[in-house]
Design a protein around this motif. Structure first.
Motif: not given
Length: 456
Positions: A448, A336-341, A333-334, A344, A330
């Motif tokens: 970032s 926020e999305t990377l932080e979620l992945h 990805a941005d 997880e 990922n």
């Protein structure tokens, strides 16, 4: 008719004459018998009278002889009574002369009797008697002689007493090896090579023997003390010459060894805990095994993570490599999305790192509670026993209370290492999770910065 009457009268007259003649014969016979009986009785009476007169003379002679014998016996009795009085006076005078001549020797023989009695008691309770049997026979005879008023101890007996006392002191300072009768726990008596250490202990085949006063033989203890005591005994038997070896000495001559043998060992203590005690031991063993297993797993995982930290290529054999693989998948990805992945991925690794650690904590909490449960149930049994048998036997109460407290001890023994191991494993897993979070935060920071640089 007249002729018939005459015939009938003749017949009747003939019958009457015949009856009278028969009666006359019977009366004469009876008279003759009476005369003959009177004559016979008179004859027997005369014979008895003659015998009586003859026996009277004999009896008078016997009576005279008995009276003469009585008079002789009375004279003899008076003579012997006089002689007895004379002898009694002579014996009393002789006894008084003996007492006066003995003087202080009488006190000396009293002391000798007392010393011989004390020495006999010492010999009977001494283990030296197993090497020198039969000494008490001489002392028994000496005690009887010293206590007698008609016989005095000889110089040889006094010297023998001195010799036996000196020999007891000499042998009490030696270590001797000899053959003696030993009673084994099965009750059989066998000949064994034994080693006597002074007047304290006797060992054979690495086991302690006790001197039995009743049987006068060495008896093998039914329950030997622990290995720390029997080990030096075996070393003493195998020692030779001038070899120095340590040895446990019982100054009470076997009493302390009996107490040590009666004191419960570790296995006995565990048995006293009963079912609750065994449950605590099983739980404690499970907790320790889980902790050891998790420590090995976490140590291996930490080693792989450290290797992964030195490489930018993610590998699937460690948690950090799997988190880095998620980042590689990922990367475009941005934030926020990377932080979620990444979050997880880290959340997926946490159960693997903390697996079974909670069970260790549960066991560390449950073990003392089980120990308390065993103690309470044990105290209930103690109070039931007291209600049945009373409080007259403190030993019975103390034994029940000690058994009740064993489960508390087992619970604490199981809980303390589990608490310690839980802390170690929990801290180790937290360290690894912190590494994952730290790496994930660094990845997000670099990503970032790169995105801001591209936007500028």
């Amino acid at each position: 008719m007249n002729f018939k009457a005459i015939v009938l009268s003749a017949v009747m007259a003939l019958g009457v004459n015949t009856a009278v003649a028969a009666e006359a014969v019977s009366v004469d016979s009876l008279l003759n018998l009476v005369k003959q009986g009177q004559a016979r009785d008179n004859k027997e009476f005369q014979e008895r009278l003659k015998r009586f007169n003859s026996d009277k003379v004999t009896q008078e002679k016997m009576l005279a002889e008995a009276r003469r014998e009585r008079d002789n016996l009375l004279k003899e009795s008076e003579s012997k009574e006089s002689k007895f009085q004379t002898n009694e006076t002579t014996v009393a005078e002789a006894q008084e002369r003996l007492t006066n001549r003995m003087g202080s020797l009488k006190e000396l023989f009293g002391v000798l009797q007392q010393v011989a009695g004390d020495t006999k008691s010492v010999f009977e309770g001494s283990v030296v008697s197993s090497e020198l049997p039969g000494r008490d026979v001489f002392l028994r005879d000496l005690i009887i002689t010293a206590g007698s008023s008609s016989k005095l101890p000889s110089i040889e007996q006094l010297e023998q007493l001195w010799f036996e006392m000196q020999r007891e002191m000499t042998y009490s300072g030696r270590i001797s090896q000899y053959t003696a009768d030993v009673v084994v726990p099965t009750g059989e008596t066998t000949q064994k090579e034994v080693i006597r250490v002074g007047g304290f202990n006797v060992v054979s085949d690495g086991k302690y023997l006790n001197w039995d006063l009743d049987s006068g033989r060495l008896v093998e203890l039914d329950k030997q003390p622990g290995g720390r005591y029997t080990g030096p005994a075996a070393e003493l038997e195998s020692a030779s010459g001038t070899t120095l070896t340590s040895f446990w000495i019982d100054p009470s001559r076997g009493q302390l060894l009996k107490i040590l043998g009666q004191s419960p060992e570790l296995g006995d203590r565990v048995d006293q805990g009963g079912v609750v005690g065994y449950i605590i031991i099983v739980l404690g063993s499970i907790g320790i095994l889980l902790a050891v297993w998790r420590m090995l797993v976490l140590i291996a995982e930490g080693s792989r993570i450290r290797k992964q930290m030195a490489s930018d290529t993610p590998r699937e054999d460690n948690a950090l490599g799997r988190v880095m693989a998620v980042f590689q998948a990922n990367k475009d990805a941005d934030i926020e999305t990377l932080e979620l992945h990444l979050g997880e991925a880290i959340s997926a690794e946490v159960p693997k790192l903390t697996r079974a650690i909670g069970w260790i904590k549960i066991i560390s909490v449950v073990a003392p509670l089980l120990g308390l449960l065993g103690t309470v149930t044990g105290m209930i049994d103690v109070f039931e026993t007291m209600s049945l048998f009373g409080t007259g036997d403190p030993k019975l109460m103390a034994g029940g209370i000690s058994q009740a407290l064993v489960t508390t001890v087992l619970g604490l023994v199981a809980a303390i290492p589990c608490v310690f191991l839980h802390t170690l494993t929990n801290n180790r897993s937290r360290e690894l999770m912190m590494i994952l979070e730290e790496r994930a935060t660094g990845i997000l920071a670099r990503q970032s910065e790169q995105q801001h640089a591209k936007a500028a």
